[in-house]
Write a protein that holds these residues in place. Structure first.
Motif, mmCIF file in Angstrom:
data_model
loop_
_atom_site.group_PDB
_atom_site.id
_atom_site.type_symbol
_atom_site.label_atom_id
_atom_site.label_comp_id
_atom_site.label_asym_id
_atom_site.label_seq_id
_atom_site.Cartn_x
_atom_site.Cartn_y
_atom_site.Cartn_z
ATOM 1 N N VAL B 156 67.683 81.936 78.523
ATOM 2 C CA VAL B 156 67.121 80.591 78.362
ATOM 3 C C VAL B 156 66.243 80.249 79.560
ATOM 4 C CG1 VAL B 156 67.695 78.144 78.109
ATOM 5 C CG2 VAL B 156 69.166 79.886 77.064
ATOM 6 N N ASN B 157 65.036 79.715 79.314
ATOM 7 C CA ASN B 157 64.206 79.354 80.466
ATOM 8 C C ASN B 157 64.705 78.062 81.111
ATOM 9 O OD1 ASN B 157 62.672 76.939 79.721
ATOM 10 N ND2 ASN B 157 61.684 78.241 78.198
ATOM 11 N N SER B 158 64.334 77.882 82.364
ATOM 12 C CA SER B 158 64.920 76.814 83.178
ATOM 13 C C SER B 158 64.717 75.431 82.575
ATOM 14 C CB SER B 158 64.301 76.835 84.586
ATOM 15 O OG SER B 158 64.425 78.109 85.135
ATOM 16 N N GLU B 159 63.538 75.180 82.016
ATOM 17 C CA GLU B 159 63.249 73.847 81.475
ATOM 18 C C GLU B 159 64.119 73.569 80.257
ATOM 19 O OE1 GLU B 159 59.097 73.341 80.645
ATOM 20 O OE2 GLU B 159 59.453 71.373 79.698
ATOM 21 N N ASP B 160 64.176 74.549 79.346
ATOM 22 C CA ASP B 160 65.021 74.374 78.164
ATOM 23 C C ASP B 160 66.475 74.178 78.569
ATOM 24 O OD1 ASP B 160 62.825 74.693 76.558
ATOM 25 O OD2 ASP B 160 63.223 76.803 76.078
ATOM 26 N N LEU B 161 66.883 74.893 79.593
ATOM 27 C CA LEU B 161 68.280 74.798 80.022
ATOM 28 C C LEU B 161 68.604 73.390 80.500
ATOM 29 C CD1 LEU B 161 71.025 76.068 80.584
ATOM 30 C CD2 LEU B 161 70.164 76.803 82.814
ATOM 31 N N ILE B 162 67.732 72.828 81.325
ATOM 32 C CA ILE B 162 67.983 71.473 81.832
ATOM 33 C C ILE B 162 68.034 70.472 80.683
ATOM 34 C CG2 ILE B 162 66.970 69.596 83.196
ATOM 35 C CD1 ILE B 162 65.985 71.838 85.129
ATOM 36 N N ASN B 163 67.084 70.592 79.756
ATOM 37 C CA ASN B 163 67.101 69.693 78.596
ATOM 38 C C ASN B 163 68.377 69.883 77.781
ATOM 39 O OD1 ASN B 163 64.616 68.623 79.257
ATOM 40 N ND2 ASN B 163 63.488 70.155 78.065
ATOM 41 N N GLY B 164 68.721 71.139 77.532
ATOM 42 C CA GLY B 164 69.914 71.432 76.734
ATOM 43 C C GLY B 164 71.182 70.911 77.393
#
Lengths: 327, 327
Positions: B156-164
């Protein structure tokens, strides 16, 4: 806490060195009875994989150990090394280990100019540091790179350790090694210990090394922890071959390091050709519960090696025995 | 970097929980064909060892999976659990895993008041978080403790991870798990990831969990790293039993934790009685080179499992295949 290096996974430390001690630590598994084919292929593999030092074995005293009981790498005569490496006209350096009290270093360690060996690793316990320093100075005077491997550091109290490290650091040694002989350290302890070694080493321009054991499946983790805390030379063995639970796997270490000179493929080829066979022939090493138990109790692995050799699986009884006999 | 806890080896965190998921992750080794004797003894062992949660398996949908192909712990009917634990009048809590998309949670997860289960662990990928949140709210409304296990986070890329993570943290879940599905993380990455999860979790009063795999022999090291960075629930399995390289060893974790309630002896007895037999019967798991290779390439272990099952030892060729097919 000292500054931590390698905080990202893209950069690398060009001054970092890897020392493969498969023949030396692995020799404790098979009494140094490696075939010449094995040793020659390992030498070629270390070169191809970008390994910095290959340790051929011990410089053990032939007056103390019976030559008929061991393979030749227990003694590492210069001629035996030369039969494998010729003039070693490569970037791979050759090391041997010299145990305090079990090496006739005056006789058996020749002048560097007459020897294929590059690095003499003096292995000592805390109470034999004065003799170790004599051996260090002897090797340095003969022209070698030198390391001092202070063994069983997990048994040494903090005050003795600081005094001992300062003594060693004042000698002519190039490297000072953290040696987790019993595989009892956790990464957080290795971090603090490395900081301590580096702090003392820095004062005398000595580089710090890490030699881990895999009793708790932490050899690789502890090795890369030491790296992050500025250790500059790391020990490993192919497939972790070594006494008892064995060591940090060279394969794992090579897969972690980002310096482009390190190559994993040649090492995988070597494992395929030689390690699979060695295991099939009944040579035993690697993580198992008895080694976990000696590790957590900071105990010598000898009873765990016997437990496994005896095909015992009564782990709980063995743990009782250890508690009765260790603490 | 967030504050690191447990900086010494004498103190301990009373709020830390251990979850043994031997039946669930180990079930992937033997298709959940555990004997009742095994399960009953494991239950007793978890109680005696001070384990906080014991995971019995999956709540898999019987309309999707053929019940004749799997042992009963793939489905974890409440009556099957009750046959082992009765009313579970103990301090050990019971968990099951509910996979997004493979669980009929409306039908199969009963009200907590009618069930021996305490904790529902919702396993999701990043792109199925909306469904996971529906399942989390369903389980919470029914009265359970709930965790959300975000799998394959290394993909998972960092941005998606933070949103998720923020989406999950806003739900009613109690725990959010870091899941290193492919065993590809190094401790330094786990440290940073745990800090990130804890930072988001703290805003919404969620506790963070760690679920590691042993592809690089780092499962234990990564688990205790997460602990030092304030993870509050840690997964492990007996002798690391689990798919492929397996998991963090419960034995290692118990030997590390200093809370007096955790006991190693009962676990050693269980290993002696059951795990030795399971291995002798041909069940295979644990660290090996193919798993190292999928781990370092952040790849699914399926091809490595096949490599081992096929008794292949051509590691170098396999690494070529992985490089061709993975990156």
């Amino acid at each position: 806490m000292a500054q931590i290096t390698n905080a990202n996974l893209v950069s690398y430390s060009p001054s970092l060195k890897v020392l493969d001690c498969t023949l030396r630590d692995g020799g404790l598994v098979n009494s140094f009875h490696f075939s010449d084919d094995f040793v020659r292929d390992l030498y070629k593999t270390c070169i191809a994989s970008g390994i910095d030092y290959m340790e051929f074995g011990y410089k053990a005293d032939r007056d103390i150990f019976d030559e008929s009981e061991f393979g030749k790498w227990k003694f590492c005569k210069d001629d035996d090394i030369r039969a494998i490496v010729g003039d070693n006209d490569t970037s791979l350096k050759i090391s041997v280990m010299a145990d305090v009290g079990r090496t006739n270093y005056e006789r058996d360690i020749l002048d560097k100019s007459d020897s294929p060996i590059d690095l003499i690793r003096v292995a000592t316990y805390i109470n034999s540091i004065p003799t170790a320093i004599e051996m260090i100075e002897d090797a340095k005077n003969k022209g070698y790179e030198v390391s001092c491997n202070l063994m069983a550091v997990s048994k040494v109290n903090s005050e003795d350790l600081i005094n001992g490290l300062n003594e060693i650091a004042r000698s002519s040694t190039d490297y000072i090694y953290i040696v987790d002989s019993f595989g009892c350290f956790y990464p957080e302890q290795v971090a603090r210990l490395t900081d301590q070694y580096v702090e003392i080493g820095d004062k005398f321009n000595k580089k710090i090394g890490m030699h881990a054991h895999n009793n708790q499946q932490l050899a690789f983790a502890n090795t890369i922890t030491a790296l992050m805390h500025n250790a500059k030379i790391l020990d490993s063995t192919v497939s972790g071959m070594g006494r008892g639970a064995g060591n940090c796997f060279t394969e794992s270490l090579l897969s972690f390091l980002r310096n482009p000179k390190y190559k994993l493929f040649p090492m995988l080829n070597f494992v395929e050709k030689h390690i699979v066979k060695l295991k099939a022939e009944g040579n035993q090493w690697g993580y198992d519960i008895p080694y976990l138990l000696t590790g957590i109790l900071n105990a010598h692995p000898s009873s765990a090696i016997k437990f496994i050799k005896d095909n015992r699986t009564d782990y709980s009884r063995y743990y009782h025995e250890l508690l009765d006999n260790t603490l």
